[in-house]
Design a protein around this motif. Structure first.
Motif, short mmCIF file in Angstrom:
data_model
loop_
_atom_site.label_atom_id
_atom_site.label_comp_id
_atom_site.label_asym_id
_atom_site.label_seq_id
_atom_site.Cartn_x
_atom_site.Cartn_y
_atom_site.Cartn_z
N GLY A 98 0.55 -0.90 0.15
CA GLY A 98 0.18 0.25 -0.22
C GLY A 98 1.03 1.41 -0.08
N ARG A 99 2.14 1.06 0.28
CA ARG A 99 2.79 2.50 -0.12
C ARG A 99 3.27 2.91 -1.05
NH1 ARG A 99 8.42 -0.58 3.44
NH2 ARG A 99 7.83 -1.41 1.45
N ASP A 100 2.79 4.16 -0.91
CA ASP A 100 3.69 4.69 -2.82
C ASP A 100 4.63 5.18 -3.33
OD1 ASP A 100 2.46 7.78 -4.04
OD2 ASP A 100 2.42 5.97 -5.49
N TYR A 101 5.91 4.08 -2.92
CA TYR A 101 6.95 4.20 -3.87
C TYR A 101 6.55 4.30 -5.26
CZ TYR A 101 8.78 3.63 1.47
OH TYR A 101 8.44 4.22 2.73
N SER A 102 8.29 4.20 -5.17
CA SER A 102 8.37 3.35 -7.17
C SER A 102 8.67 2.25 -7.28
CB SER A 102 9.32 4.43 -7.65
OG SER A 102 10.85 3.53 -7.27
N GLY A 103 7.99 1.77 -8.42
CA GLY A 103 8.13 0.99 -9.25
C GLY A 103 9.35 0.54 -9.45
N SER A 104 10.56 1.18 -9.68
CA SER A 104 12.08 -0.07 -9.16
C SER A 104 11.81 0.04 -7.84
CB SER A 104 12.82 0.65 -9.83
OG SER A 104 12.61 2.19 -8.90
N TYR A 105 11.78 0.57 -6.55
CA TYR A 105 12.07 0.46 -5.07
C TYR A 105 11.69 -0.97 -5.25
CZ TYR A 105 11.57 1.11 -0.23
OH TYR A 105 11.84 1.13 0.76
N PHE A 106 10.23 -0.73 -5.55
CA PHE A 106 9.43 -2.71 -5.09
C PHE A 106 10.30 -3.70 -5.41
CE2 PHE A 106 6.39 -1.57 -2.30
CZ PHE A 106 5.51 0.28 -2.94
N LEU A 107 10.82 -3.54 -6.91
CA LEU A 107 10.62 -5.28 -7.39
C LEU A 107 12.49 -4.69 -7.03
CD1 LEU A 107 10.12 -4.85 -11.11
CD2 LEU A 107 8.93 -5.03 -9.19
N ARG A 108 12.71 -4.22 -6.48
CA ARG A 108 14.44 -4.28 -6.19
C ARG A 108 14.49 -4.63 -4.34
NH1 ARG A 108 19.90 0.54 -5.26
NH2 ARG A 108 20.69 -1.39 -5.08
N TYR A 109 12.88 -4.22 -3.58
CA TYR A 109 12.93 -4.12 -2.17
C TYR A 109 12.12 -5.39 -1.57
CZ TYR A 109 16.72 -0.81 -1.88
OH TYR A 109 18.13 -0.46 -2.34
N GLY A 110 11.80 -6.08 -2.46
CA GLY A 110 9.92 -6.19 -2.27
C GLY A 110 9.01 -5.81 -1.65
N MET A 111 8.07 -6.51 -1.04
CA MET A 111 6.56 -5.84 -0.63
C MET A 111 6.54 -6.49 0.25
SD MET A 111 4.65 -5.70 -4.20
CE MET A 111 4.13 -3.76 -4.67
N TYR A 112 5.00 -6.22 0.62
CA TYR A 112 4.26 -6.36 2.03
C TYR A 112 3.32 -7.66 2.03
CZ TYR A 112 3.11 -5.51 6.86
OH TYR A 112 2.88 -6.13 8.12
N TYR A 113 2.95 -7.57 1.46
CA TYR A 113 2.33 -8.54 1.85
C TYR A 113 3.01 -9.87 0.30
CZ TYR A 113 -1.28 -6.08 4.15
OH TYR A 113 -1.79 -5.19 4.96
N TRP A 114 2.78 -11.01 0.34
CA TRP A 114 3.24 -12.05 -0.26
C TRP A 114 1.89 -12.84 -0.56
CZ3 TRP A 114 7.29 -11.74 -3.38
CH2 TRP A 114 8.20 -10.41 -3.57
N GLY A 115 1.49 -14.06 -2.36
CA GLY A 115 0.95 -14.66 -2.84
C GLY A 115 1.59 -16.29 -2.16
N LYS A 116 1.36 -17.58 -2.36
CA LYS A 116 1.96 -18.77 -2.58
C LYS A 116 2.40 -18.47 -4.63
CE LYS A 116 0.29 -21.40 0.79
NZ LYS A 116 -0.79 -22.40 1.46
#
Length: 124
Positions: A98-116
């Motif tokens: 839900g955070r408003d970071y850049s796409g590159s940030y998320f792809l590099r550092y990951g995200m909060y919720y993960w699925g199988k």
């Protein structure tokens, strides 16, 4: 919860469509991303779509071959995999944040919720 599906065995050059279903929350205000991890390899961010402006981001390794789309009405996100290569073999995961970071940030550092994940195997 997030659940990825749609993986399978496909020949080199083939296509697949992966689906990410959300339950318990709506995806409208979440950035959604796809990651993958091959055996013995580090996790790789593949693609994401930001909730704030709808912008999409793709890793160089998949740019021009993969397309991400979202259907907020169905609470689903899709990753269309085209012209698959053996290097695309991996377990694919969808994730949300839900955070408003850049796409590159998320792809590099990951995200909060993960699925199988769902397995994609490309045969040569």
């Amino acid at each position: 919860q997030l659940q990825a599906s749609g993986g399978g065995l496909v020949q080199r050059g083939g296509s697949l469509r992966l689906s990410c279903a959300a339950s318990g929350f709506t995806l409208d205000y979440y950035t959604i991303a796809w990651f993958r991890q091959a055996p013995g390899q580090k996790r790789e961010g593949v693609s994401c779509v930001r909730w704030s402006d709808g912008s999409t981001y793709y890793a160089d390794s998949v740019k021009g071959r993969f397309t991400l789309s979202r259907d907020n009405a169905k609470n689903m996100v899709y990753l269309h995999l085209n012209n698959l290569e053996s290097e695309d073999t991996a377990v694919y995961y969808c994730a949300a944040d839900g955070r408003d970071y850049s796409g590159s940030y998320f792809l590099r550092y990951g995200m909060y919720y993960w699925g199988k994940g769902t397995q994609v195997t490309v045969s040569s």
